[in-house]
Motif scaffolding. Sequence first.
Motif, PDB file in Angstrom:
ATOM      1  N   ALA A 187     -11.967   1.714  43.960  1.00  0.00           N
ATOM      2  CA  ALA A 187     -12.495   2.598  44.997  1.00  0.00           C
ATOM      3  C   ALA A 187     -12.455   4.054  44.536  1.00  0.00           C
ATOM      4  O   ALA A 187     -13.435   4.793  44.692  1.00  0.00           O
ATOM      5  CB  ALA A 187     -11.707   2.420  46.289  1.00  0.00           C
ATOM      6  N   VAL A 188     -11.336   4.471  43.969  1.00  0.00           N
ATOM      7  CA  VAL A 188     -11.212   5.858  43.502  1.00  0.00           C
ATOM      8  C   VAL A 188     -12.141   6.120  42.328  1.00  0.00           C
ATOM      9  O   VAL A 188     -12.874   7.121  42.302  1.00  0.00           O
ATOM     10  CB  VAL A 188      -9.747   6.155  43.113  1.00  0.00           C
ATOM     11  N   MET A 189     -12.143   5.230  41.340  1.00  0.00           N
ATOM     12  CA  MET A 189     -12.970   5.431  40.159  1.00  0.00           C
ATOM     13  C   MET A 189     -14.455   5.417  40.505  1.00  0.00           C
ATOM     14  O   MET A 189     -15.222   6.302  40.077  1.00  0.00           O
ATOM     15  CB  MET A 189     -12.666   4.344  39.130  1.00  0.00           C
ATOM     16  N   GLY A 190     -14.883   4.433  41.276  1.00  0.00           N
ATOM     17  CA  GLY A 190     -16.290   4.359  41.649  1.00  0.00           C
ATOM     18  C   GLY A 190     -16.729   5.521  42.511  1.00  0.00           C
ATOM     19  O   GLY A 190     -17.831   6.066  42.326  1.00  0.00           O
ATOM     20  N   ALA A 231     -16.104   9.739  53.830  1.00  0.00           N
ATOM     21  CA  ALA A 231     -14.823   9.026  53.694  1.00  0.00           C
ATOM     22  C   ALA A 231     -14.796   7.735  54.514  1.00  0.00           C
ATOM     23  O   ALA A 231     -14.299   6.708  54.047  1.00  0.00           O
ATOM     24  CB  ALA A 231     -13.671   9.936  54.108  1.00  0.00           C
ATOM     25  N   GLY A 232     -15.331   7.779  55.740  1.00  0.00           N
ATOM     26  CA  GLY A 232     -15.275   6.616  56.622  1.00  0.00           C
ATOM     27  C   GLY A 232     -15.909   5.363  56.030  1.00  0.00           C
ATOM     28  O   GLY A 232     -15.255   4.318  55.914  1.00  0.00           O
ATOM     29  N   PRO A 233     -17.198   5.410  55.636  1.00  0.00           N
ATOM     30  CA  PRO A 233     -17.819   4.214  55.050  1.00  0.00           C
ATOM     31  C   PRO A 233     -17.127   3.723  53.786  1.00  0.00           C
ATOM     32  O   PRO A 233     -17.059   2.513  53.542  1.00  0.00           O
ATOM     33  CB  PRO A 233     -19.247   4.688  54.738  1.00  0.00           C
ATOM     34  N   ALA A 265     -13.723  -0.406  51.220  1.00  0.00           N
ATOM     35  CA  ALA A 265     -12.533  -0.774  50.440  1.00  0.00           C
ATOM     36  C   ALA A 265     -11.699  -1.825  51.165  1.00  0.00           C
ATOM     37  O   ALA A 265     -11.236  -2.796  50.547  1.00  0.00           O
ATOM     38  CB  ALA A 265     -11.695   0.469  50.159  1.00  0.00           C
ATOM     39  N   VAL A 266     -11.502  -1.656  52.468  1.00  0.00           N
ATOM     40  CA  VAL A 266     -10.691  -2.625  53.228  1.00  0.00           C
ATOM     41  C   VAL A 266     -11.377  -3.985  53.266  1.00  0.00           C
ATOM     42  O   VAL A 266     -10.739  -5.032  53.081  1.00  0.00           O
ATOM     43  CB  VAL A 266     -10.419  -2.096  54.647  1.00  0.00           C
TER      44      VAL A 266
END
Length: 293
Positions: free
Chosen positions: A109-112, A212-214, A219-220
């Motif tokens: 998630a962070v990298m992408g 941030a929301g989407p 991720a979840v």
Amino acid sequence: MKYNLDGKQGVKRFGKQVIKRFDKQGVKRFGKIQWLLWGGLGVMIFMFVVAPGLWPFDPYEQVLSEVLQGPDASHWLGTDQYGRDMVARILAGGRVTVGLTLAITVTIAVMGTLLGIMSAYMDGFMSRLITLFINVALAVPSLVFALAIAAVLGGGMGNAALALICVAWPKYARLARSLTLQVKAAPYIKIASLQGQTKWGIFYYHIMPQIAGPLVVTAVLDIGVILMELAGLSFFGLGAMPPMAEWGSMLSLNRSLLQTAPWLLLAPGGAIVVTVAYFHYVGENLRQYFDKI
């Protein structure tokens, strides 16, 4: 919704405007999400961190006199073909499977997200290069590529995690890029730029709160997918190696005993189903929550 453009005060006012849009159902949903998140995390921490130390059986201790013993008062989920307690192995396997799944999800998630934002926010050659890299990565069948990478690396949980990281990040890059381009083209972003805000200020105060929301919801919801793919690699012998307790490898090891000792497959299979269903349920509630605001 109106957007305020005066730095930190703008962020605070934006938050107040979001809160004002909540009705009673929105507040109730937010409380429900908090209960799901913290309650579920608390249960997982207890099950996979505390409970293995409290359970009286060792997940790797072989007791040949108790081979293939069915569920009873002593062994709640029975024993396997080596006399190992299944509850102990499920708890130990959950620590490996769920813990590594969460680590993989955070990493991709962070990298992408960073690569997607860079491709949308930068200009020139680097933006085109990153975009080309994302498009090429999306064109490759992810699970097949993960199987190939894990096989080349020689198996093992670390190599399986690396294989999934290599193939799972493009979806976040594509989503982050499209969301950033959408917000970047909004009129209030141009107004903020004309008012003298730097690119970093515009990103931090105006773009990041919008995308941030989407990304969090994705991720979840992706945790369950990553968990099943990680268990799948172990099932095919490209993840956990014996005698490591891991849910996918436990299914693979005991698949020939489905008719004679079904509890050996029902226990890890049920653990996977419950865990995936929990994260999917939380993700759906988060999606409804962000849609509401």
